[in-house]
Design an enzyme around this catalytic site. Sequence first.
Site, PDB file in Angstrom:
ATOM      1  N   GLN A   1      -1.046  -9.292  -7.227  1.00  0.00           N
ATOM      2  CA  GLN A   1      -0.394  -8.041  -7.265  1.00  0.00           C
ATOM      3  C   GLN A   1       0.524  -7.918  -6.269  1.00  0.00           C
ATOM      4  O   GLN A   1       1.629  -7.239  -6.316  1.00  0.00           O
ATOM      5  CB  GLN A   1      -1.433  -6.676  -7.259  1.00  0.00           C
ATOM      6  CG  GLN A   1      -2.329  -6.688  -5.816  1.00  0.00           C
ATOM      7  CD  GLN A   1      -3.520  -5.742  -6.115  1.00  0.00           C
ATOM      8  OE1 GLN A   1      -3.325  -4.757  -6.067  1.00  0.00           O
ATOM      9  NE2 GLN A   1      -4.601  -6.448  -6.028  1.00  0.00           N
ATOM     10  N   ARG A   2       0.444  -8.810  -5.261  1.00  0.00           N
ATOM     11  CA  ARG A   2       1.369  -8.879  -4.041  1.00  0.00           C
ATOM     12  C   ARG A   2       2.250  -9.994  -4.074  1.00  0.00           C
ATOM     13  O   ARG A   2       3.057  -9.940  -3.163  1.00  0.00           O
ATOM     14  CB  ARG A   2       0.722  -8.263  -2.599  1.00  0.00           C
ATOM     15  CG  ARG A   2      -0.030  -9.473  -2.018  1.00  0.00           C
ATOM     16  CD  ARG A   2      -0.620  -9.269  -0.795  1.00  0.00           C
ATOM     17  NE  ARG A   2      -0.985 -10.317  -0.123  1.00  0.00           N
ATOM     18  CZ  ARG A   2      -1.851 -10.350   0.919  1.00  0.00           C
ATOM     19  NH1 ARG A   2      -2.442  -9.175   1.150  1.00  0.00           N
ATOM     20  NH2 ARG A   2      -2.359 -11.250   1.399  1.00  0.00           N
TER      21      ARG A   2
ATOM     22  N   GLY B   1      -6.095  -1.192  -2.104  1.00  0.00           N
ATOM     23  CA  GLY B   1      -5.843   0.455  -1.520  1.00  0.00           C
ATOM     24  C   GLY B   1      -7.299   0.901  -0.499  1.00  0.00           C
ATOM     25  O   GLY B   1      -8.136   1.318  -1.425  1.00  0.00           O
TER      26      GLY B   1
ATOM     27  N   ASP C   1       0.920  -1.249   0.012  1.00  0.00           N
ATOM     28  CA  ASP C   1      -0.057  -0.049  -0.047  1.00  0.00           C
ATOM     29  C   ASP C   1       0.877   1.205   0.090  1.00  0.00           C
ATOM     30  O   ASP C   1       0.545   2.224  -0.213  1.00  0.00           O
ATOM     31  CB  ASP C   1      -0.991  -0.211   1.114  1.00  0.00           C
ATOM     32  CG  ASP C   1      -2.158  -1.008   1.249  1.00  0.00           C
ATOM     33  OD1 ASP C   1      -2.513  -1.211   0.220  1.00  0.00           O
ATOM     34  OD2 ASP C   1      -2.109  -1.668   2.126  1.00  0.00           O
TER      35      ASP C   1
END
Length: 418
Positions: A298-299, A190, A143
């Site tokens: 995404q991570r 997010g 983040d």
Amino acid sequence: MPCNNLLYAHSGGVTAVINATAAAVIEAARARPQQIGRVFAAHRGIGGVLAEDLIDTGALDGEALARLARTPGGAFGSCRFDLPRDDGGVVMDRLFAVFDAHQIGYLLYNGGNGSMDAVARLQAEAARRGHPLQCVGVPKTVDNDIVGTDCCPGFGSAAKYLATSMLEAGLDIASMVGRKGSVFVLEVMGRNTGWLAAATALAADGDPDRPPHIVLVPEVAFDEAAFLQRVRAVTERLGYCTVTVSEGIRHADGSLVMEKSHDARGYVQLGGAGLAVARLIHERLGYKHHWAIPDYLQRASGHWLSATDREQAMAVGRAAVACALEGGGGMMLAIRRLQDAPYRWDVLRVAAAPIANLERALPPDFIQADGMHVTPAACDYIRPFIEGEFVQPIRGGLPDYRAFTLAGVARLLPAWPA
């Protein structure tokens, strides 16, 4: 007996480079055998410390550490656990009992802004008890919202993955433009900040006709009418429109565009904002629509690591060991930007207490005046973090992510209630 063993723990969501930090910590600690005894890792974060579920990292040889440093996910496990303030000190008593039982003098806590609160509180408690513990915060989060650091390890690789995904999806949708118009919506992580959404703007490389055409972030209230007007204008001009949506976007009254679920503690698991936006476009404008949620992808994108991100993740791990040995308990290691082009950085120490539980939002000059995209300043800030590629070794056509053999440490205390 001397408290010279070191304990490392993950906290919260993992990243593509969190294991690189862990490997760097272990290697740096092993390089100081006269100051540090054994090096433990908590199995599943602070929950593992409470359960006295510890891992002896001495069982990991050099080859295993090299693999660990390039493997995504959290090899030692993680958890979400906030230190309670109203339990009469029960949790603190248990934690320090574990520290004493295993002669822990150094605790390196790898987490986000909430974890820095734990670092500050544990160090304060050690001082109150006269305990020699040195608790040091090691930053990480995709983040990118920790205050006091130029960036957060984990963000660069996630940003690289998402910008690439938007670039490639944009080429696909541009190839399939039809008479009715098409829209693609990408929902990214997010909860309260739009750093990851902003990163997808790198795909456009400053060209307003290239995806993403719209970027929606939590820092700006979602204006439905203005948004639909922009979608229509872009689609009429290009035949298609691409939109990045942060999962935590909100209406003007503060309500989430979409909530997925609540857990037993009331924690909201977000999800579905992208679908809500895509359906809104289809219902109001009639365009063909597709949407995607990268979610864990995404991570966990170890196949497309940012070399800069990986280098920073290892640097804060090494620096954390030095900080602990030098009596820097209560500090967090932070990345400091020294120069923009070429990008230069170093690592410094900042106090954890003043930044604990704070969130760094996108600054106003990173968001366009209409609130539906980011500015060149945002892209200039983010671009260095995605630079450089780390080529993964391959086995059978896939990255070499073999499992690790983890050796447990004998428990010395009564069982902790689950």
